[in-house]
Design a protein around this motif. Sequence first.
Motif, PDB file in Angstrom:
ATOM      1  N   GLY A 146     -38.426  70.948  59.941  1.00 32.17           N
ATOM      2  CA  GLY A 146     -37.062  69.735  59.790  1.00 32.17           C
ATOM      3  C   GLY A 146     -37.197  68.565  60.650  1.00 32.17           C
ATOM      4  N   PHE A 147     -38.360  68.887  61.306  1.00 29.85           N
ATOM      5  CA  PHE A 147     -38.265  67.611  62.531  1.00 29.85           C
ATOM      6  C   PHE A 147     -39.067  66.892  61.775  1.00 29.85           C
ATOM      7  N   LEU A 148     -39.876  67.315  60.944  1.00 29.16           N
ATOM      8  CA  LEU A 148     -40.975  66.345  60.485  1.00 29.16           C
ATOM      9  C   LEU A 148     -40.549  65.581  59.090  1.00 29.16           C
ATOM     10  N   ILE A 149     -39.324  66.693  58.391  1.00 30.56           N
ATOM     11  CA  ILE A 149     -38.526  65.375  57.404  1.00 30.56           C
ATOM     12  C   ILE A 149     -37.615  64.177  58.046  1.00 30.56           C
ATOM     13  N   ALA A 150     -37.076  65.488  59.309  1.00 29.42           N
ATOM     14  CA  ALA A 150     -36.464  64.040  60.144  1.00 29.42           C
ATOM     15  C   ALA A 150     -37.271  62.559  60.311  1.00 29.42           C
ATOM     16  N   GLN A 175     -40.174  59.931  73.193  1.00 28.75           N
ATOM     17  CA  GLN A 175     -40.802  59.856  71.906  1.00 28.75           C
ATOM     18  C   GLN A 175     -41.031  61.135  72.046  1.00 28.75           C
ATOM     19  N   PHE A 176     -40.844  61.784  70.952  1.00 30.89           N
ATOM     20  CA  PHE A 176     -41.562  62.816  70.119  1.00 30.89           C
ATOM     21  C   PHE A 176     -42.397  63.100  68.951  1.00 30.89           C
ATOM     22  N   GLN A 177     -43.393  63.824  68.986  1.00 32.24           N
ATOM     23  CA  GLN A 177     -43.626  63.669  67.878  1.00 32.24           C
ATOM     24  C   GLN A 177     -44.048  64.779  66.987  1.00 32.24           C
ATOM     25  N   PRO A 178     -43.328  65.095  66.076  1.00 38.04           N
ATOM     26  CA  PRO A 178     -43.729  66.799  65.412  1.00 38.04           C
ATOM     27  C   PRO A 178     -44.952  67.568  65.059  1.00 38.04           C
ATOM     28  N   ILE A 189     -46.968  75.937  55.727  1.00 40.30           N
ATOM     29  CA  ILE A 189     -48.029  75.387  55.720  1.00 40.30           C
ATOM     30  C   ILE A 189     -48.626  74.491  54.353  1.00 40.30           C
ATOM     31  N   VAL A 190     -48.430  74.373  53.614  1.00 44.44           N
ATOM     32  CA  VAL A 190     -48.329  73.370  52.891  1.00 44.44           C
ATOM     33  C   VAL A 190     -47.703  72.614  52.596  1.00 44.44           C
ATOM     34  N   ILE A 191     -46.060  72.769  52.676  1.00 44.95           N
ATOM     35  CA  ILE A 191     -44.995  70.941  53.112  1.00 44.95           C
ATOM     36  C   ILE A 191     -45.375  70.443  54.353  1.00 44.95           C
ATOM     37  N   MET A 192     -45.585  71.272  55.221  1.00 43.63           N
ATOM     38  CA  MET A 192     -45.813  70.684  56.629  1.00 43.63           C
ATOM     39  C   MET A 192     -47.165  69.212  56.466  1.00 43.63           C
ATOM     40  N   ILE A 193     -48.334  69.945  56.064  1.00 42.87           N
ATOM     41  CA  ILE A 193     -49.968  69.482  55.689  1.00 42.87           C
ATOM     42  C   ILE A 193     -49.356  67.924  54.892  1.00 42.87           C
ATOM     43  N   GLY A 194     -48.225  68.165  54.050  1.00 40.47           N
ATOM     44  CA  GLY A 194     -47.919  67.231  53.065  1.00 40.47           C
ATOM     45  C   GLY A 194     -47.286  66.131  53.859  1.00 40.47           C
TER      46      GLY A 194
END
Length: 372
Positions: free
Chosen positions: A90-94, A115-118, A152-157
């Motif tokens: 969710g944070f990566l999508i944000a 600043q925060f780096q998800p 995991i696949v979604i995060m890497i993408g």
Amino acid sequence: MSNPNYNKPILSNYDTNLTFIVLFLIIIGFLAIFSAGAPKCIMQDVNSTFFVTRQFIWFILGCFFMFGLSNVNYKIYDKYSIQIAWVIVGFLIAVHFAGTTVNGATRWLSIGPFQFQPSEAAKLGVIMLLSSAFSRDIKISNQKLWKYFIPIVIMIGLILKQPNLSMVMILSISSLFMYFAAGGSMKVIGLAIGLGIAGVSIAIQSFQKQRILTWLNPEADPYGAGYNIIQSMMAFVAGGFFGEGYGNSRQKLGWLPEGHTDFIYAVFAEEFGFLGCLLIIGLFIAFLKRGLLISNKCEDVFGKLLSAGITVAICIQAIINIAVSSSMIPATGVPLPFVSYGGTSLFITMCMIGILLNISKKRIRRFPNVQQ
């Protein structure tokens, strides 16, 4: 009557050697950040302690979570690893929709003045997921494990889209190591390495090709793309064996733009020389030894994989940063764990250490008192 709490385990103390190693690295980080960052602060007309003060705030927050997590039974992450992973997604999508762009990369979420780096949190998320999956079954073809692999696949993408190839490398290498540690097939590892090389080749052709060419021949553009590499190498040469002394780096005086972050190891090398470089490398080797020892002594598979994954991920990041600073590999945006300026990196890494410290606590089962 016997004690009703006899079946509750007794916890021994956590690994104090690991704690001292981490704190020593963080102290070195504060010294290096102040030395490397002060000139930039002056040029930006802010207090010379600006960077080190912000890092200290993250350190205090990190200490709170590190010691808090050291008292939370690590087995709970096996139960909630999927939920934690989806929060990170969710944070990566944000980041994709509302992220802050710095130097052409959109990796940060701005929260007030911070600043925060998800993507930093993705390291812990992937390690938890793989520990849960591989502790159940090592066969990646098992459809019951897909619920662990899909996040995991979604995060890497999403991380690739930022783009942040260096973080993808850390996640990939850590994942392969954990699969190997769990007793995975060497054929699958070989296939994964082959696919990884192919993927990196595609990534290089799309947006990393110029970075590779610059690394191979930085003199071709000494005042442009090759500038950081050349200035970093000059710092190592100037440092020699014993260094120029603390605070006496010349490259940090505007010559090395990222001296307090990605290239802090080069500034440290200039001030403390080859001996200083060996000190940092030696501390990370000691950290690797303690972490793998904790993994080896852990009695359950999930804990073994979780501790090994945390240890290796931190050390891989350190290797990449040191290799970049010394021009052994092309430049990437990876901070040196515990040392480089970067609040998210320090905070997430300290959270990982808190979990590792909890795993290091030996759980001794009580036995009921038998009365004659």
